[in-house]
Enzyme design. Structure first.
Site, PDB file in Angstrom:
ATOM      1  N   GLU A 163      -1.602   1.465   0.407  1.00 23.42           N
ATOM      2  CA  GLU A 163       0.035   1.605   0.090  1.00 23.42           C
ATOM      3  C   GLU A 163       0.282   0.489  -0.666  1.00 23.42           C
ATOM      4  OE1 GLU A 163       2.426   1.405   4.163  1.00 23.42           O
ATOM      5  OE2 GLU A 163       1.492   2.674   4.559  1.00 23.42           O
ATOM      6  N   GLU A 266      -3.021   7.582   9.022  1.00 26.32           N
ATOM      7  CA  GLU A 266      -2.881   6.855   9.776  1.00 26.32           C
ATOM      8  C   GLU A 266      -0.997   7.945  10.109  1.00 26.32           C
ATOM      9  OE1 GLU A 266      -0.065   4.057   9.071  1.00 26.32           O
ATOM     10  OE2 GLU A 266      -2.002   2.387   8.297  1.00 26.32           O
TER      11      GLU A 266
END
Ligand SMILES: *[C@@H]1O[C@H](CO)[C@@H](O)[C@H](O)[C@H]1NC(C)=O
Ligand SMILES: *[C@@H]1O[C@H](CO)[C@@H](O)[C@H](O)[C@H]1NC(C)=O
Length: 498
Positions: A163, A266
């Site tokens: 990210e 995730e």
């Protein structure tokens, strides 16, 4: 010459820490390495398709801050036993300290049939999304981490970034991540006997997720493309939605054409608790196993953000929570078989690089490989340095213009700018080299910095890298904690003086 009068930061103090293994580990149970063919993972020996049944593993201690979970054999042993109870085969770890020992934890994992996917960028040494730089410091730490884990057969892969670009204002940072990817893959191919795959973990920002996905899987050069892709996906919350209504089906359609493996790096929305994990049936069942390679539940330990499967009590016992039991129930009936490696020959095309626009800005020209030797060379020349400007230490991933010393450390860059001031503004008057005691005159050991920017570090196990601290000894007088903000403040002050 002018050089910053500061101790080089305690550059890896921890390298002095040697964890002695006081008892024999015995022969590590060698798990078969996982390999990639097309868009799927396979066990390299049995040739069975491999689906990730994983958990994010990064127990934290607020009072201590960052700790390396793979350096604590007692905790690993305790947790691996519980992971085995769930039937997990993978953990994802975000932060380790490459100077510590990891043999015991890696053996416990291997013995339980568990692989590791490791993030290479720790916050202290990482590309910052709003102010991206790719420095010697970042690169050296990544190499040390690769070296520390490349020999374990159960190292499944590395994430080069997580990210980093996370919205349409931080897209330039991806050029820096791609440069780090290039160097990491090149480093692995020249120093490791096994080609450990390198991937990227994306957030799920609807404005840029497709560009990110394409960007990291496009281009002519193999080393500039990831080997696998992770999506941190939190769209499925509770039992009130299903595969079609949660967003999962749309995400599947978006990656159906992707040429490399994709998994949920995730998952596990916690807006509804305790979590019943209904999505696991899709992730490891017919809805998704044709296009995805499993997923990683966020996360092992119960922390402030309330995603834990297990609570680590003050007495250091681990207590399974209802999420643990629910996940166990969900996983119990799921045994995806997939395809056999030898009969699988699908080859999908690479992605097309995204168009440059106001919301996708990374320049096609990537930052160069940082070289500590180049920075040391420059610093050793500073007394006779000629005309210069901030351009040499600046970096711009939008224009693709990377200053020849932009990868150097903050103290080195600052020395470069002090020297500029002393030489050009101060007319080499000794009194102009002080900067409130932060700098002092030293003798240059090189006539000029000509040629410095092309000096490369040796590419051998990270040991060829020079620690720029060594040669400053005897000169430095003051402790100075360099930081990006500190450097910026001084640069602003200097520019004002110019
Ligand atoms: C950029 O992202 C913001 C939300 O982060 C969104 O509101 C905006 O519409 C986006 N701009 C474009 C041009 O996509
Ligand atoms: C992959 O996903 C697409 C889009 O949902 C679907 O049409 C296709 O059947 C899936 N492939 C497999 C092998 O499941």
């Amino acid at each position: 010459m002018v050089r910053l009068a500061g101790n080089t930061p305690p550059f890896f103090k921890a390298t002095a820490v040697v964890v002695a293994t006081l008892f024999s580990l015995g022969q590590a149970h060698a798990l078969n390495p996982i390999v990639i063919k097309g868009s799927k993972f396979f066990d390299s020996v049995t040739k069975d398709q491999f689906f990730i049944k994983g958990v994010a593993y990064q127990p934290r201690t607020l009072s201590v801050g960052f700790t390396d979970p793979l350096s604590k054999p007692g905790d690993c042993k305790r947790d691996v036993a519980l992971m085995r109870g769930l039937g997990l085969n993978t953990i994802r770890v975000y932060q380790v300290d490459p100077a510590l020992g990891h043999d015991e934890c890696m053996k416990y994992l291997a013995d339980a049939g568990i692989y590791l996917i490791l993030d290479l960028a720790v916050p202290k040494h990482s590309i910052v999304r709003n102010n991206p730089e790719y420095t010697v410091d970042i690169w050296n730490n990544v190499r040390k981490t690769v070296d520390a884990f490349k020999s374990f057969p159960n190292t499944l892969g590395f994430f080069v970034g997580n990210e980093v670009t996370n919205d349409n204002l931080t897209t330039v940072a991806s050029a820096y991540v791609k440069a780090l990817l290039r160097d990491t893959k090149t480093y692995i191919s020249t120093t490791s006997s096994r080609k450990i795959p390198v991937g990227y973990a994306n957030n799920d920002d609807p404005n840029i997720r497709l560009q990110i996905q394409d960007y990291f899987n496009c281009g002519d050069k193999e080393e500039e493309r990831i080997d696998f892709f992770g999506i941190n996906l939190y769209e499925w919350c509770g039992t009130g939605v299903n595969y079609k209504t949660s967003g999962y089906a749309e995400r599947t359609a978006e990656i159906a054409y992707y040429s490399i493996p994709v998994f949920l790096s995730e998952f596990g929305c916690n807006l509804v608790t305790p979590r019943a994990f209904p999505e696991v049936k899709s992730i490891l069942g017919p809805d998704m196993t044709g296009n995805w390679s499993g997923g990683i539940v966020y996360e092992w330990s119960q922390e402030d953000n309330n995603y834990g499967l297990v609570k680590i009590n003050p007495d250091n016992n681990a207590q399974p929570l209802s999420d643990y039991n629910n996940l166990k129930t969900s996983l119990a009936s799921l045994h995806p078989q997939g395809v056999k490696m030898d009969s699988y020959n699908e080859k999908k095309p690479l992605s097309k690089c995204p168009e440059i626009s106001s919301t996708w800005e990374p320049n096609a020209k990537l930052p160069p490989t940082p070289s500590s030797a180049a920075c040391d060379c420059m610093v050793s020349s500073l007394a006779f340095c000629g005309m210069t400007s901030c351009d040499d230490i600046s970096t711009n991933g939008k224009t693709g213009v990377y200053g020849k010393y932009s990868a150097c450390s903050a103290p080195q860059k600052l020395s470069y700018m002090y020297n500029y001031y002393y030489t050009n503004i101060g007319k080499k008057a000794a009194s102009t080299c002080n900067f409130n005691g932060m700098a002092k005159l030293v003798a240059a050991s090189k006539v000029s910095d000509q040629g410095c920017s092309s000096v490369k570090d040796q590419n051998t196990d990270g040991s060829g890298t020079t620690n720029s601290g060594g040669q400053n000894e005897g000169i430095v007088t003051k402790s100075f904690g360099p930081s990006i903000l500190g450097l910026q403040a001084v640069l602003v002050a200097l520019v004002a003086m110019l």
